[in-house]
Scaffold this motif. Structure first.
Motif, short mmCIF file in Angstrom:
data_model
loop_
_atom_site.label_atom_id
_atom_site.label_comp_id
_atom_site.label_asym_id
_atom_site.label_seq_id
_atom_site.Cartn_x
_atom_site.Cartn_y
_atom_site.Cartn_z
N ARG A 6 40.93 45.40 35.03
CA ARG A 6 42.27 44.78 35.20
C ARG A 6 42.66 44.72 36.67
O ARG A 6 43.25 43.75 37.11
CB ARG A 6 43.30 45.54 34.38
N ARG A 7 42.31 45.75 37.43
CA ARG A 7 42.64 45.74 38.88
C ARG A 7 41.88 44.63 39.60
O ARG A 7 42.38 44.05 40.56
CB ARG A 7 42.34 47.09 39.51
N ASP B 162 47.77 40.63 29.26
CA ASP B 162 46.80 41.70 29.05
C ASP B 162 47.41 42.85 28.27
O ASP B 162 47.71 43.91 28.78
CB ASP B 162 46.23 42.18 30.39
N THR C 122 49.52 46.81 28.99
CA THR C 122 50.94 47.08 29.03
C THR C 122 51.54 47.44 27.68
O THR C 122 52.63 47.95 27.62
CB THR C 122 51.69 45.84 29.57
N PRO D 273 42.46 38.54 38.67
CA PRO D 273 43.55 37.85 39.38
C PRO D 273 44.87 38.03 38.62
O PRO D 273 44.88 38.12 37.39
CB PRO D 273 43.13 36.39 39.38
N ASP D 274 45.96 38.08 39.36
CA ASP D 274 47.28 38.29 38.75
C ASP D 274 47.58 37.26 37.66
O ASP D 274 48.15 37.60 36.63
CB ASP D 274 48.38 38.26 39.81
N GLU D 275 47.19 36.00 37.89
CA GLU D 275 47.49 34.97 36.88
C GLU D 275 46.76 35.23 35.57
O GLU D 275 47.25 34.85 34.51
CB GLU D 275 47.20 33.56 37.41
N ARG D 276 45.60 35.87 35.61
CA ARG D 276 44.90 36.22 34.37
C ARG D 276 45.66 37.29 33.61
O ARG D 276 45.75 37.26 32.39
CB ARG D 276 43.49 36.74 34.65
N LEU D 277 46.19 38.26 34.33
CA LEU D 277 46.93 39.33 33.66
C LEU D 277 48.22 38.82 33.06
O LEU D 277 48.55 39.15 31.93
CB LEU D 277 47.21 40.47 34.65
N SER D 278 48.94 37.98 33.80
CA SER D 278 50.21 37.48 33.27
C SER D 278 49.99 36.42 32.20
O SER D 278 50.70 36.38 31.21
CB SER D 278 51.09 36.95 34.40
#
Length: 185
Positions: free
Chosen positions: A126-127, A139, A143, A130-135
């Motif tokens: 997850r680190r 994910d 969360t 890319p941020d857009e994949r997480l949002s």
């Protein structure tokens, strides 16, 4: 799911898919992996798992035997090893059209948690995502409260697959017979 043929980077047998996921993340591989479980190899079962990666982070999962993608395909892959794994490299541009299939996508950390049983590897993945994949993926495995529903759905999907359970029973019986013969029982 159709992918262009990649360049074979590595082909080997692993006892735990976690090893492959960690290797792909460390090398920041862009391409795909083909997983063939012991069940497929020994019982002539149909189906392979295909997982794509961008910079070492899982994007898509598809199981050819069940024709399922995304998280359900991970449940199809969650069988005892060993696995024959082939890694292929591709240019990111060659994966763009495949990566548009939203129904095949998985949250970045989910394969490490469900196949590898490794929360630390999932966090590392997850680190690296890319941020857009997480949002975009939400994910949920990163969360959501740990109420067990994500793992429960994978377990439920596995337990609902009577053919897979019967194949595992047949394989266990066969192995038990072989051992009994080896030990003169």
């Amino acid at each position: 799911m159709k992918l262009p043929r990649g360049r074979l980077d590595k082909s080997r047998v692993v006892t735990d898919p976690r090893d492959t996921l960690a290797d792909v993340l460390d090398r920041e591989l862009t391409g795909y992996a083909v997983f063939e479980s012991q069940e497929t190899l020994l019982l002539d079962s149909e189906g392979r798992g295909v997982m794509t990666f961008t910079d070492g982070v899982p994007v898509l999962v598809y199981h050819t035997g069940t024709d399922r993608g995304g998280p359900p395909a991970l449940a199809d892959l969650a069988v005892p090893g060993p696995y024959h794994v082939s890694l292929y490299t591709l240019d990111a541009a060659d994966l763009e059209s495949a990566h548009e299939a939203a129904d095949l996508r998985v949250p970045p950390g989910m394969p490490a948690e469900r196949l590898g049983g490794d929360p630390a590897l999932a966090d590392s993945t997850r680190r690296a995502a890319p941020d857009e994949r997480l949002s975009a993926m939400g994910d949920g495995d990163a969360t959501a409260p740990d109420d067990g529903t994500a793992d429960q759905s994978a377990v439920e999907a596995f337990l609902d697959d009577a053919e897979k359970i019967e194949a595992i029973k047949q394989q266990a019986r066969s192995e038990a017979r072989e051992r009994a013969q080896e030990w003169d029982f």
